[in-house]
Design a protein around this motif. Structure first.
Motif, PDB file in Angstrom:
ATOM      1  N   ASP A  66       0.835  -1.211   0.000  1.00 22.22           N
ATOM      2  CA  ASP A  66       0.000   0.000   0.000  1.00 22.22           C
ATOM      3  C   ASP A  66       0.867   1.256   0.000  1.00 22.22           C
ATOM      4  N   ARG A  67       1.925   1.234   0.806  1.00 20.01           N
ATOM      5  CA  ARG A  67       2.798   2.404   0.941  1.00 20.01           C
ATOM      6  C   ARG A  67       3.414   2.788  -0.399  1.00 20.01           C
ATOM      7  N   TYR A  68       3.741   1.790  -1.213  1.00 18.65           N
ATOM      8  CA  TYR A  68       4.393   2.054  -2.489  1.00 18.65           C
ATOM      9  C   TYR A  68       3.421   1.994  -3.666  1.00 18.65           C
ATOM     10  N   GLY A  69       2.135   1.914  -3.374  1.00 18.26           N
ATOM     11  CA  GLY A  69       1.143   1.956  -4.435  1.00 18.26           C
ATOM     12  C   GLY A  69       1.140   0.748  -5.342  1.00 18.26           C
ATOM     13  N   VAL A  70       1.507  -0.413  -4.801  1.00 13.05           N
ATOM     14  CA  VAL A  70       1.521  -1.649  -5.589  1.00 13.05           C
ATOM     15  C   VAL A  70       0.219  -2.410  -5.347  1.00 13.05           C
ATOM     16  N   PRO A  71      -0.599  -2.633  -6.357  1.00 16.90           N
ATOM     17  CA  PRO A  71      -1.873  -3.331  -6.163  1.00 16.90           C
ATOM     18  C   PRO A  71      -1.680  -4.815  -5.844  1.00 16.90           C
ATOM     19  N   TYR A  72      -2.619  -5.370  -5.093  1.00 14.63           N
ATOM     20  CA  TYR A  72      -2.603  -6.800  -4.784  1.00 14.63           C
ATOM     21  C   TYR A  72      -4.038  -7.294  -4.689  1.00 14.63           C
TER      22      TYR A  72
END
Length: 281
Positions: A66-72
């Motif tokens: 979330d902190r680095y804006g990576v979707p999961y």
């Protein structure tokens, strides 16, 4: 989505498949998506132990993503199997213990497996590091002594030149030879140099040496300086890993020192360089 003849399949493996390997999976998937290669690269992750089978990604891992804006997305930890060795092109262990367990599981794996794992880890490490690198000006500089050959030249790998800073050019490949011949015949080129390996750009994944420095005529003023890299192929799947990371570092360095008169580019032939410089105002 563009279709590809061959899909590259990557499996990240850690102890329980809820922290490190799913993080690697989602980061890689996002990179693949941004590169427009969803049809060329398939990514998954798995566990070496049964501790967390069926569990979703750990909340701490989700927080970092979330902190680095990576979707999961929701998922269930699964166990690596012997069949994975045949299904995937690259199996990447997150640490030495994972690698040990993988060697036990994939008993029939050749040394090539280990080499591929090491190569993939280096490539991904390089890519992650380069994103945050920056360069600053320093007082040091190179002088003309860097153009003095360190060893005898191979007469079969040398051509005479009129516009080069020395009366000859030692080339490493047919691609470099063709590039130099194109520079010689281009009226736009005032002078150029095939840069020696002594001229190096430091990067986190090793020193990088660009191939050429070229001065172009800009109207009546000779002031456009261009550093180019000839790689023979610019296919995104061929120029990759550590070498691509070094190239990205070079771009950041030259962007730092660029003016309207200084540019850096990666090209595989003179025609591409010519098209590139036409955009310089």
């Amino acid at each position: 989505m563009r279709g590809y003849a061959t899909m590259i399949k990557i499996l990240f493996i850690c102890h329980g498949n809820i922290c490190r390997s799913p993080m690697a999976e989602f980061v890689m998937k996002e990179r693949v998506r941004k590169a427009g290669l969803e049809g060329a690269v398939y990514v998954e992750s798995a566990a070496m132990h049964r501790d967390e089978l069926g569990s979703d990604t750990h909340y701490g891992t989700k927080g970092v993503l979330d902190r680095y804006g990576v979707p999961y997305e929701p998922r269930a930890a699964r166990l690596a199997t012997k069949e994975d060795y045949e299904r995937f092109d690259y199996l990447v262990g997150m640490d030495a213990y994972n690698m040990r367990d993988m060697r036990r599981l994939f008993k029939n794996n050749p040394e090539e497996f280990i080499r591929n794992v090491v190569k993939t880890i280096r490539e991904q490490k390089a890519t992650m590091i380069v994103e945050h690198i920056s360069y600053n000006r320093i007082a040091g500089k190179y002088d003309s002594s860097i153009f003095v050959p360190e060893r005898k030249l191979n007469i079969n790998k040398v051509i005479e030149a009129q516009k080069h800073i020395t009366p000859y050019i030692a080339f490493d490949s047919e691609g470099e030879k063709a590039f130099a011949e194109a520079l010689e015949g281009a009226t736009e080129v005032q002078v150029y140099a095939k840069l020696p390996r002594k001229l190096k750009i430091p990067t986190p994944v090793g020193n990088y040496a660009p191939d050429w420095a070229i001065v172009f005529n800009d109207g009546t003023v000779r002031h456009v300086f261009f550093v180019a890299e000839t790689k023979g192929s610019l296919d995104g799947m061929e120029l990759r890993g550590v070498e691509k990371a070094k190239t990205e570092c070079a771009k950041k360095l030259f962007n730092r020192i660029s003016t309207s008169k200084v540019r850096y580019g990666v090209v595989d032939k003179f025609e591409n360089l010519y098209n590139l410089i036409n955009g310089i105002g």
